[in-house]
Design a protein around this motif. Sequence first.
Motif, PDB file in Angstrom:
ATOM      1  N   PHE A 206       0.828  -1.190   0.000  1.00 49.86           N
ATOM      2  CA  PHE A 206       0.000   0.000   0.000  1.00 49.86           C
ATOM      3  C   PHE A 206       0.863   1.240   0.000  1.00 49.86           C
ATOM      4  CE2 PHE A 206      -2.511  -3.264   2.110  1.00 49.86           C
ATOM      5  CZ  PHE A 206      -3.676  -3.192   1.372  1.00 49.86           C
ATOM      6  N   VAL A 207       0.475   2.208  -0.787  1.00 46.94           N
ATOM      7  CA  VAL A 207       1.177   3.490  -0.791  1.00 46.94           C
ATOM      8  C   VAL A 207       0.106   4.577  -0.840  1.00 46.94           C
ATOM      9  CG1 VAL A 207       2.767   4.961  -2.035  1.00 46.94           C
ATOM     10  CG2 VAL A 207       3.127   2.507  -2.019  1.00 46.94           C
ATOM     11  N   PRO A 208       0.230   5.581   0.004  1.00 47.89           N
ATOM     12  CA  PRO A 208      -0.713   6.688  -0.085  1.00 47.89           C
ATOM     13  C   PRO A 208      -0.590   7.336  -1.455  1.00 47.89           C
ATOM     14  CG  PRO A 208       0.588   6.829   1.927  1.00 47.89           C
ATOM     15  CD  PRO A 208       1.182   5.739   1.109  1.00 47.89           C
ATOM     16  N   LEU A 209      -1.716   7.687  -2.014  1.00 54.13           N
ATOM     17  CA  LEU A 209      -1.725   8.212  -3.375  1.00 54.13           C
ATOM     18  C   LEU A 209      -0.763   9.378  -3.530  1.00 54.13           C
ATOM     19  CD1 LEU A 209      -3.060   8.083  -6.164  1.00 54.13           C
ATOM     20  CD2 LEU A 209      -4.735   9.701  -5.334  1.00 54.13           C
ATOM     21  N   LYS A 210      -0.723  10.210  -2.500  1.00 54.73           N
ATOM     22  CA  LYS A 210       0.059  11.431  -2.680  1.00 54.73           C
ATOM     23  C   LYS A 210       1.559  11.163  -2.700  1.00 54.73           C
ATOM     24  CE  LYS A 210      -0.502  12.654   2.185  1.00 54.73           C
ATOM     25  NZ  LYS A 210       0.775  12.386   2.791  1.00 54.73           N
ATOM     26  N   ASP A 211       1.951   9.944  -2.313  1.00 49.32           N
ATOM     27  CA  ASP A 211       3.379   9.638  -2.318  1.00 49.32           C
ATOM     28  C   ASP A 211       3.854   9.069  -3.648  1.00 49.32           C
ATOM     29  OD1 ASP A 211       3.150  10.411   0.203  1.00 49.32           O
ATOM     30  OD2 ASP A 211       3.653   8.499   1.156  1.00 49.32           O
ATOM     31  N   ILE A 212       2.973   8.936  -4.612  1.00 45.39           N
ATOM     32  CA  ILE A 212       3.383   8.301  -5.862  1.00 45.39           C
ATOM     33  C   ILE A 212       3.763   9.368  -6.880  1.00 45.39           C
ATOM     34  CG2 ILE A 212       2.699   6.723  -7.682  1.00 45.39           C
ATOM     35  CD1 ILE A 212       0.610   5.648  -5.839  1.00 45.39           C
ATOM     36  N   PRO A 213       4.986   9.276  -7.409  1.00 45.44           N
ATOM     37  CA  PRO A 213       5.327  10.160  -8.519  1.00 45.44           C
ATOM     38  C   PRO A 213       4.686   9.603  -9.788  1.00 45.44           C
ATOM     39  CG  PRO A 213       7.203   8.799  -7.931  1.00 45.44           C
ATOM     40  CD  PRO A 213       6.077   8.391  -7.027  1.00 45.44           C
ATOM     41  N   ASP A 214       4.863  10.229 -10.883  1.00 45.67           N
ATOM     42  CA  ASP A 214       4.444   9.762 -12.203  1.00 45.67           C
ATOM     43  C   ASP A 214       2.930   9.763 -12.391  1.00 45.67           C
ATOM     44  OD1 ASP A 214       7.147   9.020 -12.408  1.00 45.67           O
ATOM     45  OD2 ASP A 214       6.659   7.053 -11.603  1.00 45.67           O
ATOM     46  N   ARG A 270       8.205  -2.987 -19.640  1.00 45.64           N
ATOM     47  CA  ARG A 270       8.831  -1.759 -19.168  1.00 45.64           C
ATOM     48  C   ARG A 270       7.757  -0.880 -18.527  1.00 45.64           C
ATOM     49  NH1 ARG A 270      13.580   1.139 -20.049  1.00 45.64           N
ATOM     50  NH2 ARG A 270      14.540  -0.772 -20.739  1.00 45.64           N
ATOM     51  N   ARG A 271       8.066  -0.343 -17.368  1.00 41.58           N
ATOM     52  CA  ARG A 271       7.105   0.555 -16.726  1.00 41.58           C
ATOM     53  C   ARG A 271       7.848   1.520 -15.818  1.00 41.58           C
ATOM     54  NH1 ARG A 271       4.283  -3.316 -12.211  1.00 41.58           N
ATOM     55  NH2 ARG A 271       2.866  -1.565 -12.120  1.00 41.58           N
ATOM     56  N   ARG A 272       7.138   2.449 -15.256  1.00 44.84           N
ATOM     57  CA  ARG A 272       7.769   3.439 -14.376  1.00 44.84           C
ATOM     58  C   ARG A 272       7.858   2.881 -12.962  1.00 44.84           C
ATOM     59  NH1 ARG A 272      10.257   7.546 -16.661  1.00 44.84           N
ATOM     60  NH2 ARG A 272       9.613   9.107 -15.118  1.00 44.84           N
ATOM     61  N   TYR A 273       8.905   3.223 -12.279  1.00 48.72           N
ATOM     62  CA  TYR A 273       8.972   2.917 -10.849  1.00 48.72           C
ATOM     63  C   TYR A 273       9.747   4.044 -10.182  1.00 48.72           C
ATOM     64  CZ  TYR A 273      10.393   0.835  -6.469  1.00 48.72           C
ATOM     65  OH  TYR A 273      10.621   0.606  -5.139  1.00 48.72           O
ATOM     66  N   ARG A 274       9.100   4.767  -9.366  1.00 50.95           N
ATOM     67  CA  ARG A 274       9.705   5.870  -8.631  1.00 50.95           C
ATOM     68  C   ARG A 274      10.543   6.750  -9.540  1.00 50.95           C
ATOM     69  NH1 ARG A 274      12.446   4.960  -3.485  1.00 50.95           N
ATOM     70  NH2 ARG A 274      12.745   2.743  -3.720  1.00 50.95           N
ATOM     71  N   PRO A 295       2.351   3.012 -12.752  1.00 52.76           N
ATOM     72  CA  PRO A 295       3.693   2.878 -12.164  1.00 52.76           C
ATOM     73  C   PRO A 295       3.729   1.783 -11.101  1.00 52.76           C
ATOM     74  CG  PRO A 295       2.617   4.891 -11.438  1.00 52.76           C
ATOM     75  CD  PRO A 295       1.758   4.319 -12.504  1.00 52.76           C
ATOM     76  N   ALA A 296       4.876   1.162 -10.989  1.00 51.15           N
ATOM     77  CA  ALA A 296       5.026   0.118  -9.975  1.00 51.15           C
ATOM     78  C   ALA A 296       5.148   0.773  -8.604  1.00 51.15           C
ATOM     79  CB  ALA A 296       6.262  -0.706 -10.274  1.00 51.15           C
ATOM     80  N   LEU A 297       4.631   0.107  -7.586  1.00 49.28           N
ATOM     81  CA  LEU A 297       4.746   0.624  -6.214  1.00 49.28           C
ATOM     82  C   LEU A 297       5.853  -0.071  -5.448  1.00 49.28           C
ATOM     83  CD1 LEU A 297       1.027   0.914  -5.204  1.00 49.28           C
ATOM     84  CD2 LEU A 297       2.424   2.462  -6.515  1.00 49.28           C
TER      85      LEU A 297
END
Lengths: 311, 891
Positions: A206-214, A270-274, A295-297
């Motif tokens: 789980f990651v809070p939405l606001k902590d995700i870049p991209d 291929r995907r985004r991660y941080r 994006p990957a978490l």
Amino acid sequence: MAEERRGEDIVSEYLGQNPHLAQWVESFRGYCETNKQWSARREFILRNMEAFPTIDPGVHSSSLDRLLSLSMVWANNVFLGCRYPQAVMVKIKDMGEGIVVEDVPVRTTRDEIVAKGKRNASSGNDGDSCVKKAKAGPNEGDGRPACQKQGPSPQAPAKHQPFFNRLYKAVAWKLVSAGGFGPNLDHHEILQSCVESCKQSLNCVFVPLKDIPDLPASRVQKEGQVCELRCSTVYMGTGYGRDESAARAMASKEALKTFQGHKVTVKICRRRYRGTDVEDVMLLDDQPRSQGFPPALSYPFLADSGEGGAS
Amino acid sequence: MGVPAFFRWLSRKYASIIVHCLEEKSKECNGVRIPVDTSKPNPNEVEFDNLYLDMNGIIHPCTHPEDKAAPKNEDEMMVAIFEYIDRLFNIVRPRRVLYMAIDGVAPRAKMNQQRSRRFRASKEGAELTEEKAKMREEVIQRGGYLPPDEIKERFDSNCITPGTEFMDNLAQCLRYYVSERLSNDPGWTNITVILSDASVPGEGEHKIMDYIRRQRAQPHHDPNTHHCLCGADADLIMLGLATHEPNFTIIREEFKPNKPRPCALCGQMGHEIKDCQGAPREKQGEHDQFADTMPVSEQEFIFIRLCVLREYLEKELTMASLPFPFDFERSVDDWVFMCFFVGNDFLPHLPSLEIREGAIDRLVGIYKDVVHKTGGYLTHDGFVNLERVELIMQAVGVAEDNIFKKRKDDDEGFKRRMKEKKKRMKAERAPAYLTTGQFAPQALGGRNRPDAVHNARHQAFDMRMQHNQVPGPDPNPPPPPPLSQSLTRHVLWVCSGGPSGAQDARGVKRKAEDSDSEPEPEDNVRLWEDGWKQRYYKTKFDVDASDEDFKKKVVRSYVEGLCWVLRYYYQGCASWKWYFPFHYAPFASDFKDIKGMFSDFEKETKPFKPLEQLMGVFPAASGNFLPETWRELMSSPESSIIDFYPDDFAIDLNGKKYAWQGVALLPFVDERRLRAALADVYPDLSQEEVRRNSLGSDMLFVRKSHPLCDFIKELYLAESQEATEMPAELCHGIQGTLTLDGDPILPDKPVQSPIPLLRDIMTNSAIGAKFLDPQFAEDFVFKATVLPKAKMPAKVLKPGDWEAGNRGPWRPQLGFNSNRQQAHLNQSGFRALGHSMGRSQGGQYSNAPPPRNYQDSYRQQAYRGGSQPNYLCCWGGGGGEEEEEEEEERL
């Protein structure tokens, strides 16, 4: 496989050439260390020995103890989930760069558990003002061997495919007995029980939405949680929700959608991660995809940066 | 022992072991308190010879009490400790020996547990302070009133660890206390006091055991000494049984679950800190005369009679037609040993053995089955016969699969019941004014007028029944989640199902709210499903099930652990170095071929020095108890032991719900590296710190009038340097050696009070000297048997062959004395009672409340008044885990 093994091979080759060193370094193995933990820590010690020029193999010295201590910090961080003061974390992050550890255990720290408990208790009112939010994914640690430019082994899809074929069947039967795929199912329950019936475990991050870049810049949503599901490192789905259980339900639903096609395939994509592009092992259906991937978490693959993973 | 449930289980199964204490309260006359004369006979109708205090069980509640306001400073803490000891002394009234033991440096095996407790305590303390500050701000902003924050340092309970300044002060204070009481209290006149402070290595209760063991082994020991040991740990029961003394009683506070606690912020009862409103204090009593009394009854004490427990065990363990003669004493030792499987401070308990699930009964059953095949007992004088233990383990292993499945079933059943109960409670909480039918609230101008009531009686019935039913789906859907269209369109992975996505999200949300269950912690082990063993090893130890070598290592360590623990209980610490180097236990079924796994422990190991141990158990946040350069080792990236001190650590809930119940995954301490790192900073110690870091010795005190006093005085006069054997005849057969104290307490030499609140002792009558237990050869084996001249106390339980007709009806024994005088009223008494109670209500059981002390009835009123529903909830918890709120474990 060959590529995965590379770090280990180098170590054993190196020790083969320096037998006196092999015995000496073996004396640092802790009684309770597993083979996996020890081979990783041994690599850490050998890789960083040059940085401690005063170490004289065979002699105990305080610089040797410092190296051993840092190797334990690194191993405790990776395997036990311990966190240390910032300065220490920065240091071991540097030193641990490039060491491959497969299948790192997922741990929840005390702070995370406490923060979660508080969030549940105070949900509703000023949820986020008072709580230290859970860290973005258990694998993201300042020192945990997070890796931006590496990838999984090319054989990974072939390795995982048989399991997901089994899971495909399990899901199909389960959905039949539940009356077909639809919006009114407990998707998480279904997915989890299928995975477990195949003797595996479902991992949620789980990651809070606001902590995700991209994220698309136009989004207005700031609150809420995003959940990512993986099963034995293979990505299955992502979902957003107001809280963790809603996010998990949504992610499960997404994952189950993959199983609606004629077959499922494990592929490296291929995907985004941080903030960077990475290669990830993903479970896909047979439909052509119109959009890119979320994006990957989390990123469970650690690769040798020196030799260059797949980047 | 880390098994709070153990005592509860024991006292439910063997109810007669418990005797409530009678406590004579001091009276007040014209504002002067008249102390109780403890030289009078014990009101409990029993006379104890020796009282042993496991002091840490006293220090903790006195320094940071849970049910009342904390003492303001260290002096008040010390006074609270003195009062607590006085109270115990008054109840027990020992006639020969008072032994006070504070935990000293513990064996390495205990260090893991100590680390985990102190790392947690440090974090919990910081969190509480943070929450307090936050709530205080909020309450004050809302206009509430809070008493001003006293300017006091947060008491870090971690300072109750040997080697800290606090413990050093405590030792000083206790010396003062002992001299004061010896000089002035008539009940102490003939008492020999032994004080074993934190500078003497060993855990408190084990120092006590060592003392008893060594006294028993010397020829002058009185085999009929009546021991009374004070402490709440369940392992005291095992230790008491392990002595094989016929007269052994344990005294502890009566455990009352869910005691109301005052709010940490405003100090009032009835709410928790997070609900604090800062409301003005309610007046206590008509004229606020009870302002300082807490609305809780004073903690009462109970005795646990081990001789009665032995009777129960005898009934349970006696086996006929054994291939070898049955020896009850040996079977008690085996019972004690089997209790270790269920949990102890030194080893994690086996996953399949859970005390709540009747693990001990299961073990006893297996034991009685297997003992026929083993050809003998499992243990002998604290030494384990591994071959026989393996048979027991294998029998447990066979059942393991079913145990896990049943546990899952029970767990689900419990959850279901709790859910139903919650639903019921919720239904009950619906507002009473919500009427239905004709009386239902209607929107203004609405067209659907309700029908008039046709059948009033039926309508009333419906309304009544409504309360008993679970409400259907909420007719008013919750407001749609704040998920805007733009988001749904952009964040495609969330709801790639197109426009229906928003709908789904709403549906899910509602579901989550309806189930109102917190997300369960993920359990990846799933012990109830096939393949549990593989998953357990993979998840807990991070090894593949095929790694037999590793599994064997864990089993070997556990086997060593069992041997170490039993030896620790029966012979003393076999190795100060040994410890169990894993966070989890193996399965019972993994105990294969364990016979050769253990031979002996390393000989002549030494305990840590106090400050070394502090470095081993403290988190960096408690570093203020250590010298500066030592503290630096806990935080500097350049430190060679920095890995011992994580800031935050993982907790494996391991199937439990709260963080404090889980397993703290803390790294283990590498003793060699610790010593090496400390060698560099040893020179930085001040003289005072060097003194605190040194190992001390037990102290013995007697009063001037005691026969031993003259003997000790002679020693001081002769300034004899070597240790002198105590003459046994002077002191009830107690043996040991005496050495002169550097700063002695001597008769007629004033003793300075270390506490400003208390006066110096100008006319001191006490004398003290260093005391050392009798010493034996290293390979000496203390026998776990009843001593030859010991007289067994009279039986308490109803004999199995009791026939009512013969000897009259069976009268159960309630106290210590079987011929206790029954209290009765004579005629005039009845008349007086009838007069004051009023005869109109009459009847044999009129509704007069039982005469209890005032506070108790006050509490009941408080509950009934029920202005705060929290109280009611405390009472309401029916069955299951709720009422089994874990008992606080003492450090």
